[in-house]
Write a protein that holds these residues in place. Structure first.
Motif, mmCIF file in Angstrom:
data_model
loop_
_atom_site.group_PDB
_atom_site.id
_atom_site.type_symbol
_atom_site.label_atom_id
_atom_site.label_comp_id
_atom_site.label_asym_id
_atom_site.label_seq_id
_atom_site.Cartn_x
_atom_site.Cartn_y
_atom_site.Cartn_z
ATOM 1 N N ASP A 1 -24.901 55.865 57.328
ATOM 2 C CA ASP A 1 -25.278 57.109 56.866
ATOM 3 C C ASP A 1 -24.540 57.582 55.562
ATOM 4 O O ASP A 1 -24.704 58.724 55.302
ATOM 5 N N LEU A 2 -23.811 56.765 54.987
ATOM 6 C CA LEU A 2 -23.129 57.364 53.733
ATOM 7 C C LEU A 2 -23.724 57.224 52.500
ATOM 8 O O LEU A 2 -23.370 57.688 51.162
ATOM 9 N N ASN A 3 -25.035 56.671 52.325
ATOM 10 C CA ASN A 3 -25.920 56.662 51.050
ATOM 11 C C ASN A 3 -25.110 55.915 50.079
ATOM 12 O O ASN A 3 -24.967 56.012 49.110
ATOM 13 N N LEU A 4 -24.502 54.557 50.647
ATOM 14 C CA LEU A 4 -23.985 53.993 49.280
ATOM 15 C C LEU A 4 -24.754 53.427 48.337
ATOM 16 O O LEU A 4 -26.007 53.028 48.589
ATOM 17 N N LYS B 1 -17.175 62.026 55.355
ATOM 18 C CA LYS B 1 -18.299 61.697 56.444
ATOM 19 C C LYS B 1 -17.629 60.467 57.196
ATOM 20 O O LYS B 1 -17.669 60.143 58.393
ATOM 21 N N LEU B 2 -17.094 59.535 56.428
ATOM 22 C CA LEU B 2 -16.445 58.316 57.356
ATOM 23 C C LEU B 2 -15.357 58.697 57.995
ATOM 24 O O LEU B 2 -15.174 58.317 59.194
ATOM 25 N N ASP B 3 -14.430 59.526 57.569
ATOM 26 C CA ASP B 3 -13.276 60.250 58.422
ATOM 27 C C ASP B 3 -13.784 60.841 59.719
ATOM 28 O O ASP B 3 -13.372 60.602 60.704
ATOM 29 N N ALA B 4 -14.953 61.635 59.552
ATOM 30 C CA ALA B 4 -15.745 62.324 60.814
ATOM 31 C C ALA B 4 -16.054 61.273 61.801
ATOM 32 O O ALA B 4 -15.948 61.573 62.694
ATOM 33 N N LYS B 5 -16.804 60.222 61.161
ATOM 34 C CA LYS B 5 -17.273 59.160 62.185
ATOM 35 C C LYS B 5 -16.187 58.480 62.943
ATOM 36 O O LYS B 5 -16.167 58.001 63.890
ATOM 37 N N ARG B 6 -14.955 58.200 61.967
ATOM 38 C CA ARG B 6 -13.797 57.320 62.618
ATOM 39 C C ARG B 6 -13.169 58.404 63.734
ATOM 40 O O ARG B 6 -12.701 57.798 64.732
#
Length: 138
Positions: A54-57, A116-121
């Protein structure tokens, strides 16, 4: 006569048992779910595709992250196969490699993507998705 029939039956029974014992374990098709409590060797691995979903890379970010993950995977495998290191030394080196990987990953992502990635982790850790240090629970 009875002895020869009994002997033939016993030989047959042992032959059938030996035949089944030599069958190779059946391989399940790729992607098929495991049953019950089965685990993959090494379990709890890092699923980059799920974490980045979901990071829209951008395509460039996807390529750089894939290269980073591939490189990390090879280095980790080499480290696992290095029998010259003690378990503690190997663990310490792996932690250093993970830290380095996270820094490189942070340089590829934007500030919003990192958040976002930190929140997912964090969510994954709370769910128990990463094993982390094991505690003796008795």
């Amino acid at each position: 006569m009875k002895k020869s029939i009994f002997l033939a039956a016993m030989i047959s029974a042992f032959s059938i048992t030996a035949t089944y014992a030599q069958d190779a374990p059946k391989e399940r098709p790729k992607g098929e779910a495991r049953q019950g409590g089965e685990r993959r060797g090494g379990g709890g691995g890092y699923n980059a595709a799920e974490m980045y979903k979901d990071l829209n890379l951008t395509k460039d970010q996807e390529t750089k992250l894939k290269d980073l993950n591939d490189e990390q995977g090879k280095k980790m495998q080499e480290l696992r196969n290095d029998n010259s290191l003690s378990d503690d030394a190997r663990r310490e080196k792996m932690q250093e490699m993970r830290k380095d990987r996270m820094e490189k990953e942070g340089a590829i992502l934007t500030k919003e993507q990192k958040e976002k990635l930190d929140a997912k982790r964090k969510e994954r850790m709370e769910r128990g998705g990463n094993r982390g240090p094991r505690e003796n629970k008795q």
